[in-house]
Design an enzyme around this catalytic site. Structure first.
Site, short mmCIF file in Angstrom:
data_model
loop_
_atom_site.label_atom_id
_atom_site.label_comp_id
_atom_site.label_asym_id
_atom_site.label_seq_id
_atom_site.Cartn_x
_atom_site.Cartn_y
_atom_site.Cartn_z
N TYR A 15 78.16 29.89 20.33
CA TYR A 15 79.20 29.57 19.36
C TYR A 15 80.17 28.48 19.82
O TYR A 15 80.76 27.79 18.99
CB TYR A 15 80.01 30.83 19.02
CG TYR A 15 79.22 31.91 18.32
CD1 TYR A 15 78.69 31.69 17.05
CD2 TYR A 15 78.99 33.13 18.93
CE1 TYR A 15 77.98 32.68 16.40
CE2 TYR A 15 78.26 34.12 18.29
CZ TYR A 15 77.76 33.89 17.02
OH TYR A 15 77.05 34.87 16.38
N THR A 107 90.31 25.55 53.01
CA THR A 107 89.85 26.91 52.77
C THR A 107 89.14 26.94 51.43
O THR A 107 89.23 25.97 50.65
CB THR A 107 91.02 27.91 52.79
OG1 THR A 107 90.51 29.24 52.71
CG2 THR A 107 91.96 27.66 51.63
N HIS A 155 104.91 44.72 1.75
CA HIS A 155 104.30 46.05 1.94
C HIS A 155 102.95 46.13 1.23
O HIS A 155 102.46 47.22 0.94
CB HIS A 155 105.21 47.17 1.42
CG HIS A 155 106.64 47.03 1.86
ND1 HIS A 155 107.11 47.50 3.05
CD2 HIS A 155 107.70 46.42 1.25
CE1 HIS A 155 108.39 47.22 3.17
NE2 HIS A 155 108.78 46.56 2.10
N SER A 285 75.08 41.60 2.14
CA SER A 285 74.72 42.95 2.54
C SER A 285 73.22 43.14 2.35
O SER A 285 72.65 42.65 1.36
CB SER A 285 75.48 43.98 1.70
OG SER A 285 74.94 45.28 1.88
#
Length: 484
Positions: A15, A107, A155, A285
């Site tokens: 992706y 390192t 709401h 679907s």
């Protein structure tokens, strides 16, 4: 298998953009390590260490690893159980004149940490450009729909009207904040530089026979050669993992923004007012052939939650670093950092795809407005009656009774809202019946929404996208630019 392949997560292969996937690939990481070793050798030679021109040249001509070299590195790592030293020995085989000076005084964190900072800075730049394109696309959408009335929700219950374009500006404003935060994190990044095993630069001080000025100059030169404006003044063995917190915080915040946008669009798809692109042959679907699932926005929400959670990894990892460092950060970061950038990249590219194909259904929007607007217009009706000489309290009672009758039709009988028809039939309202259509015009209920869109795009979006770096990214796209 080279252990560095842990940097290549499954997300990148399918992706993510090519640039972002390449950034966290084994090939890019290995080349970056070699570039850092080259920069160190160049700076050490410039400051007087006995490093030959041949060594430098062999390093320069062998920065990219061949498949055969990756095989050698894998065998070396299996034998040595140390990825950095495996690549030191592999590099030395193709640059034999430099074999004895590769990684001199350094390192492992010299290459691992400095490379991570390079990848983080580049990755943030990629995200800034992708984010700018998304903001541009949504701004065009907001501009095109600046005055299209739509039902507002608080709401998730019907509220006063707004416009489709004004709602989009709420998304854009939050993306602008993400743009600011990501740019701030990128521009604030420093370089680990050359600090040695515990950050004291003791090994480099020994190399330069106690010459502190040369050690400081080495740090400055390597930082400059690596393209950073400054190095962190003090470190332990690693750069502080608190930097990872500062980087992943704006990415997590972007994830929250993306999730909110994706959720809003999923709800709008349920209302059939706005939909993400849906291909003519797309199947929603396997069982319900009629379905048009908002799978792109669902993917955005799914990945955005993952992006938000990754920030917690950075917080926890930093908090348990003991003294100059512990190694329990390593495996976690090898997953967390690439996944954060790859996930953010996928989220932005998916949202861009959505934004470029959003479908608005004005008739559905108008129908929903017509179902709710009569109730919202009752105050206007009362005021109109009073202006014609009526009594406010009497008008209020008339409207109250008619409203309850209409609500009964809607809630109990499943019928359309017929409040306005009831008003028209009631002789009490004869003085204003000619004004009812005007009183119910949705455009009179949207306040300054269109003007707010115009001003926002001109004064905030336009200047933000005028940044030269972002303009270059926008110029490479094939869509119409924002007209502000």
């Amino acid at each position: 298998m080279d252990a560095l392949e842990t940097y290549q997560t499954p997300l990148s292969s399918r992706y993510a953009s090519k640039d972002m996937a390449n950034l966290f690939s084994p090939a890019k990481r290995s080349r970056t390590w070699r570039e850092l070793w080259l920069n160190l050798a160049i700076a050490e030679k410039q400051l007087g260490l006995p490093i030959t021109d041949e060594a430098i040249e062999q390093m320069k001509t062998n920065l990219d690893l061949t498949p055969e070299q990756f095989d050698i590195a894998a065998k070396e790592e299996k034998k040595r159980r140390h990825d950095v030293m495996a690549h030191v020995h592999t590099f030395g085989q193709v640059a034999p004149a430099a074999a004895g000076i590769i990684h001199l005084g350094a390192t492992s964190c010299y290459v691992t940490d400095n490379a991570d900072l390079i990848f983080i800075r580049t990755g943030l730049t990629y995200l800034l450009k992708s984010l700018a394109v998304l903001i541009s696309r949504l701004s065009v959408f907001a501009q095109d729909n600046r005055a299209l009335p739509t039902l507002g929700f608080t709401h998730f219950q019907p509220a006063q009207l707004t416009t489709v374009g004004k709602r989009a500006t709420l998304w854009i404003q939050e993306l602008l904040w993400d743009l600011r935060n990501i740019k701030r994190a990128r521009d604030d990044l420093g370089f680990r530089g050359v600090k040695g095993t515990t950050g004291t630069q003791a090994s480099f001080l020994a190399l330069f026979d106690g010459d502190h000025d040369k050690v400081e100059e080495l740090d400055r030169l390597v930082t400059k050669l690596s393209g950073f404006p400054y190095a962190y003044p003090v470190t332990g063995q690693t750069y502080s993992r608190k930097i990872d917190i500062d980087v992943l915080a704006p990415l997590a915040s972007l994830g929250a923004t993306a999730h909110k946008i994706g959720t809003d669009l999923r709800l709008l798809a349920n209302l059939k007012e706005v939909e993400e692109p849906f291909e003519t042959t797309q199947i929603g679907s396997s069982a319900m052939a009629y379905k048009r699932n908002p799978m792109r926005c669902e993917r955005v929400c799914s990945l955005s939650r993952h992006l938000q959670v990754l920030h917690q990894n950075a917080l926890m990892t930093y908090s348990v670093q003991w003294f100059e460092r512990t190694l329990d950060d390593s495996a976690n970061r090898r997953v967390t950092l690439p996944e954060a950038f790859l996930t953010a990249d996928i989220v932005l590219s998916t949202l861009r795809n959505v934004s470029e194909g959003l479908v608005v259904y004005p008739n559905v929007i108008a129908r929903r407005i017509s179902q709710e607007l009569p109730f919202m217009a009752t105050e206007n009706v009362i005021m109109a009656i009073v202006k014609k000489g009526g009594d406010r309290q009497e008008a209020h009672e008339k409207i109250r009774v008619l409203s309850h009758e209409a609500a009964h039709q809607v809630k109990n009988l499943g019928r359309e809202n017929d409040l306005i028809e009831r008003v028209r039939r009631d002789p009490y309202f004869d003085p204003i019946k000619d004004e009812l259509d005007q009183l119910l015009d949705p455009t009179t209920f949207i306040g300054r929404a269109p003007e707010q869109v115009d001003r926002f795009l001109k004064e905030w979006v336009g200047p933000a996208l005028a940044d030269e770096e972002l303009k270059e990214a926008l110029a490479k796209t094939d869509k119409v630019e924002l007209n502000v």
